[in-house]
Scaffold this motif. Structure first.
Motif, PDB file in Angstrom:
ATOM      1  N   ALA A   1     -22.627  43.806 -26.454  1.00  0.00           N
ATOM      2  CA  ALA A   1     -21.868  42.424 -26.154  1.00  0.00           C
ATOM      3  C   ALA A   1     -22.189  41.902 -24.684  1.00  0.00           C
ATOM      4  N   ASP A   2     -21.928  43.157 -24.032  1.00  0.00           N
ATOM      5  CA  ASP A   2     -22.123  42.803 -22.421  1.00  0.00           C
ATOM      6  C   ASP A   2     -23.439  41.836 -22.052  1.00  0.00           C
ATOM      7  N   LYS A   3     -24.567  42.166 -22.847  1.00  0.00           N
ATOM      8  CA  LYS A   3     -25.935  41.626 -22.750  1.00  0.00           C
ATOM      9  C   LYS A   3     -25.923  39.922 -23.235  1.00  0.00           C
ATOM     10  N   LEU A   4     -24.693  39.849 -24.210  1.00  0.00           N
ATOM     11  CA  LEU A   4     -24.810  38.561 -24.646  1.00  0.00           C
ATOM     12  C   LEU A   4     -23.855  37.771 -23.755  1.00  0.00           C
ATOM     13  N   ARG A   5     -23.372  38.184 -22.603  1.00  0.00           N
ATOM     14  CA  ARG A   5     -22.576  37.677 -21.454  1.00  0.00           C
ATOM     15  C   ARG A   5     -23.338  36.977 -20.660  1.00  0.00           C
TER      16      ARG A   5
ATOM     17  N   ASP B   1     -31.952  25.185 -33.752  1.00  0.00           N
ATOM     18  CA  ASP B   1     -30.672  25.689 -33.105  1.00  0.00           C
ATOM     19  C   ASP B   1     -30.033  24.953 -32.217  1.00  0.00           C
ATOM     20  N   ASN B   2     -28.533  24.743 -32.515  1.00  0.00           N
ATOM     21  CA  ASN B   2     -27.949  23.856 -31.744  1.00  0.00           C
ATOM     22  C   ASN B   2     -26.769  24.766 -31.181  1.00  0.00           C
ATOM     23  N   CYS B   3     -27.024  25.825 -30.900  1.00  0.00           N
ATOM     24  CA  CYS B   3     -26.157  26.705 -30.164  1.00  0.00           C
ATOM     25  C   CYS B   3     -26.025  26.588 -28.548  1.00  0.00           C
ATOM     26  N   ASP B   4     -25.291  25.814 -28.112  1.00  0.00           N
ATOM     27  CA  ASP B   4     -25.626  25.422 -26.737  1.00  0.00           C
ATOM     28  C   ASP B   4     -24.789  26.661 -26.034  1.00  0.00           C
ATOM     29  N   GLY B   5     -24.624  26.544 -24.678  1.00  0.00           N
ATOM     30  CA  GLY B   5     -24.040  27.568 -23.755  1.00  0.00           C
ATOM     31  C   GLY B   5     -22.533  27.716 -24.273  1.00  0.00           C
ATOM     32  N   ALA B   6     -21.893  26.593 -24.543  1.00  0.00           N
ATOM     33  CA  ALA B   6     -20.532  27.164 -25.020  1.00  0.00           C
ATOM     34  C   ALA B   6     -20.357  27.701 -26.299  1.00  0.00           C
ATOM     35  N   CYS B   7     -21.329  27.284 -27.383  1.00  0.00           N
ATOM     36  CA  CYS B   7     -21.353  28.012 -28.374  1.00  0.00           C
ATOM     37  C   CYS B   7     -21.475  29.356 -28.205  1.00  0.00           C
ATOM     38  N   ALA B   8     -22.700  29.782 -27.382  1.00  0.00           N
ATOM     39  CA  ALA B   8     -23.010  31.303 -27.064  1.00  0.00           C
ATOM     40  C   ALA B   8     -21.987  31.904 -26.781  1.00  0.00           C
ATOM     41  N   HIS B   9     -21.324  31.375 -25.647  1.00  0.00           N
ATOM     42  CA  HIS B   9     -19.913  31.850 -25.112  1.00  0.00           C
ATOM     43  C   HIS B   9     -19.038  32.379 -26.154  1.00  0.00           C
ATOM     44  N   GLN B  10     -18.752  31.314 -26.899  1.00  0.00           N
ATOM     45  CA  GLN B  10     -17.571  31.712 -28.092  1.00  0.00           C
ATOM     46  C   GLN B  10     -18.002  32.820 -28.904  1.00  0.00           C
ATOM     47  N   HIS B  11     -19.346  33.133 -29.156  1.00  0.00           N
ATOM     48  CA  HIS B  11     -19.630  34.196 -30.008  1.00  0.00           C
ATOM     49  C   HIS B  11     -19.352  35.449 -29.202  1.00  0.00           C
ATOM     50  N   PHE B  12     -19.739  35.462 -27.683  1.00  0.00           N
ATOM     51  CA  PHE B  12     -19.127  36.219 -26.745  1.00  0.00           C
ATOM     52  C   PHE B  12     -17.492  36.697 -26.907  1.00  0.00           C
ATOM     53  N   CYS B  13     -16.888  35.624 -26.863  1.00  0.00           N
ATOM     54  CA  CYS B  13     -15.402  35.903 -27.068  1.00  0.00           C
ATOM     55  C   CYS B  13     -14.864  36.325 -28.332  1.00  0.00           C
TER      56      CYS B  13
ATOM     57  N   ALA C   1     -15.000  29.331 -20.609  1.00  0.00           N
ATOM     58  CA  ALA C   1     -16.309  29.068 -20.604  1.00  0.00           C
ATOM     59  C   ALA C   1     -16.521  27.593 -20.715  1.00  0.00           C
ATOM     60  N   ALA C   2     -15.491  26.967 -21.118  1.00  0.00           N
ATOM     61  CA  ALA C   2     -15.643  25.350 -21.337  1.00  0.00           C
ATOM     62  C   ALA C   2     -15.561  24.855 -19.898  1.00  0.00           C
ATOM     63  N   SER C   3     -14.554  25.331 -18.942  1.00  0.00           N
ATOM     64  CA  SER C   3     -14.459  24.676 -17.748  1.00  0.00           C
ATOM     65  C   SER C   3     -15.599  25.166 -16.738  1.00  0.00           C
ATOM     66  N   ALA C   4     -16.010  26.329 -17.019  1.00  0.00           N
ATOM     67  CA  ALA C   4     -17.270  26.649 -16.428  1.00  0.00           C
ATOM     68  C   ALA C   4     -18.309  25.854 -16.507  1.00  0.00           C
ATOM     69  N   LEU C   5     -18.749  25.235 -17.835  1.00  0.00           N
ATOM     70  CA  LEU C   5     -19.623  24.602 -18.242  1.00  0.00           C
ATOM     71  C   LEU C   5     -19.442  23.209 -17.874  1.00  0.00           C
ATOM     72  N   ALA C   6     -18.111  22.569 -17.794  1.00  0.00           N
ATOM     73  CA  ALA C   6     -17.947  21.262 -17.550  1.00  0.00           C
ATOM     74  C   ALA C   6     -18.208  21.158 -15.889  1.00  0.00           C
TER      75      ALA C   6
ATOM     76  N   GLY D   1     -21.640  33.705 -15.816  1.00  0.00           N
ATOM     77  CA  GLY D   1     -21.698  34.735 -15.726  1.00  0.00           C
ATOM     78  C   GLY D   1     -21.025  35.235 -14.280  1.00  0.00           C
ATOM     79  N   LEU D   2     -21.295  34.208 -13.287  1.00  0.00           N
ATOM     80  CA  LEU D   2     -20.762  34.369 -11.961  1.00  0.00           C
ATOM     81  C   LEU D   2     -19.296  34.215 -12.114  1.00  0.00           C
ATOM     82  N   VAL D   3     -18.904  32.981 -12.926  1.00  0.00           N
ATOM     83  CA  VAL D   3     -17.450  32.638 -13.026  1.00  0.00           C
ATOM     84  C   VAL D   3     -16.920  33.746 -13.753  1.00  0.00           C
ATOM     85  N   PHE D   4     -17.323  34.429 -14.633  1.00  0.00           N
ATOM     86  CA  PHE D   4     -16.981  35.607 -15.241  1.00  0.00           C
ATOM     87  C   PHE D   4     -16.462  36.901 -14.118  1.00  0.00           C
ATOM     88  N   LEU D   5     -17.321  37.156 -13.396  1.00  0.00           N
ATOM     89  CA  LEU D   5     -17.470  38.067 -12.479  1.00  0.00           C
ATOM     90  C   LEU D   5     -16.469  37.828 -11.318  1.00  0.00           C
ATOM     91  N   VAL D   6     -16.204  36.529 -11.003  1.00  0.00           N
ATOM     92  CA  VAL D   6     -15.074  36.328 -10.099  1.00  0.00           C
ATOM     93  C   VAL D   6     -13.856  36.471 -10.801  1.00  0.00           C
TER      94      VAL D   6
END
Ligand SMILES: *[C@@H]1O[C@H](CO)[C@@H](O)[C@H](O)[C@H]1NC(C)=O
Ligand SMILES: *[C@@H]1O[C@H](CO)[C@@H](O)[C@H](O)[C@H]1NC(C)=O
Length: 452
Positions: A362-366, A391-403, A420-425, A446-451
């Motif tokens: 899961a962490d690799k999907l993050r 494939d229309n799975c964008d960054g937000a979609c990818a992150h939803q999977h991780f969530c 994730a949405a605000s990070a992308l925005a 990833g950086l945002v989540f590390l912070v």
């Protein structure tokens, strides 16, 4: 579960010397969504059923024998799946988990024809697994537990199981020759509508009792149900937040004896990791449906799953995911060629199937390195059971999977998705995953989540 195994156990007990063959297999099949009214002459706007005279205006294309992505299963599809399962490992299969939603969501037959349809599916499985036990599980499309349903499945269920099944749709199976107990839940009782009903309360008490008993006996447990805990964008479901949280607390408390959790319902191939204070302690694997599936976020092909496990203690060693390329099968007209799609450990390079290994996956999907993007693509291909889409799975979609995989509490999931949405925005756009930009975006995320 097979008679052969019982005999073998007896021989073992008598001779003292032999160690039981350790490797076994079990099938996990789910969400047949059998539609008795499916017809290749049907109309996709009418669930692939025959249009009535007035409505048939030549709008519909010819459909495939084995079904259509936008409809529930044809009988031929389910029969082809049964035939294929017969040819695989039949001598080492210990049991079959059948996790609900037997009949099409939109099937409008009366109670009697629904019962007939379930009986026909039961007979098909009885013939397919003539010397095995199939453990049925109720999905939200299945009828409420009743005497007639219990009678239909009595050849698979011991007496005690029949009693709890008839009253509440849940039961447990003790394996006489191993330290593995199967606990089948009625997850319909977790729905917002049912979650404070007396049957729901009885199921909680019963579940606590069974897990206590297993702890005292040093048994390992498989928990099996229709709908997994947590959230998912594909199939929002009205599991009550309280029931969801309570289930997760129960799993955390008994994580040491839970050797696996198995669910269906999503019509997708995915997994869940359950944490206790940030420590991965348990996992759930979600098998894709036998029914094809169409979804704005990605359709899926029909799938079947065969687990490999240690029969002594239930430790899951691997699974092989099988699938049918539905479009190809319909083109071939004659033949549905089910085939192996992937093996879990090999596909993702896991050393074992455990909460920690699935957490690492899961962490690799993050975090978005190019390498991780590859892992996400692999994951997405499996999630959709090799359905080839643009494939229309964008960054937000990818992150939803991780969530969905890592945040099973409803609130935590929402927070994860919103973060994730605000990070992308903040990054200014939401590029398709195929664009090179995605690596930058995912790295930012990833950086945002590390912070945080
Ligand atoms: C069940 O099977 C019988 C015998 O093949 C068939 O006549 C009947 O139409 C089937 N019913 C449903 C609902 O599938
Ligand atoms: C996957 O696992 C099955 C069952 O253990 C085995 O027969 C098959 O060879 C494996 N396939 C691959 C591609 O490793």
């Amino acid at each position: 579960m097979e008679i052969a195994n019982l005999v073998l156990t007896l021989i073992c007990v008598i001779s003292f010397t032999c160690t039981h063959a350790k490797i076994g297999y079990f099938w996990h099949i789910t969400d047949f969504h059998y539609d008795p009214l499916y017809t290749p002459q049907g109309d996709t706007r009418r669930h692939c059923r025959r249009a009535d005279e007035r409505g048939s205006s030549g709008h519909h294309r010819a459909l495939g024998r084995f079904g259509d992505y936008s409809c529930d299963s044809s009988l031929e599809l389910i029969e082809s799946a049964a035939r294929y399962m017969r040819t695989r490992h039949s001598e080492n299969v210990e049991f079959v988990l059948w996790t609900g939603d037997i009949i099409a969501a939109t099937y409008t037959g009366n109670e009697d024809t629904k019962y007939q349809a379930i009986r026909n599916m039961t007979e098909l499985l009885s013939q397919t697994f003539s010397s095995h036990f199939v453990f049925p599980v109720l999905g939200h499309l299945d009828p409420a537990p009743s005497a007639s349903l219990t009678n239909l499945w009595m050849h698979w269920l011991p007496l005690e199981a029949m009693q709890t099944f008839q009253n509440g749709g849940y039961y447990t199976i003790e394996q006489s020759y191993s330290k593995l107990r199967i606990v089948v839940l009625n997850t319909n009782l977790f729905s917002a509508r049912e979650s404070s009903s007396p049957p729901a309360k009885r199921q909680w008490d019963w579940l606590d009792g069974e897990l206590e008993k297993a702890t005292n006996n040093k048994d390992m447990v498989y928990i099996v149900g229709h709908a997994a805990p947590g959230s998912d964008s594909r199939y929002p479901y009205d599991t009550s937040p309280d029931a969801n949280a309570k289930y997760l607390r129960t799993v955390r408390r008994h994580a040491r004896i839970i050797a696996g959790q198995f669910f269906g319902h999503l019509h997708a191939d995915t997994f869940r990791v359950i944490y206790d204070n940030d420590r991965p302690v348990s996992w759930a694997l979600l098998a894709p449906s036998v029914s094809p599936h169409r979804d704005p976020g990605g359709s899926s092909n029909p799938g079947l799953r065969l687990y490999k496990f240690d029969t002594n203690n239930g430790k899951v060693l691997d699974y092989t995911q099988y699938y049918l390329d539905l479009a190809a099968a319909n083109r071939n007209a004659g033949a549905a060629e089910w085939t192996a799609e992937y093996n879990l450990t090999q596909y993702y390079g896991l050393h074992e199937v455990s909460a920690v290994s699935l957490h690492n996956l899961a962490d690799k999907l993050r975090i978005g390195t190019p390498h991780e993007t590859n892992v996400f693509y692999k994951y997405l291909r499996a999630y959709n059971v090799r359905y080839e889409s643009s494939d229309n799975c964008d960054g937000a979609c990818a992150h939803q999977h991780f969530c969905a995989i890592t945040c099973l509490e409803h609130l935590a999931y929402r927070q994860c998705v919103e973060a994730a949405a605000s990070a992308l925005a903040a990054a200014g756009e939401s590029a398709p995953l195929v664009a090179p930009l995605v690596n930058v975006l995912l790295t930012l995320m990833g950086l945002v989540f590390l912070v945080v």
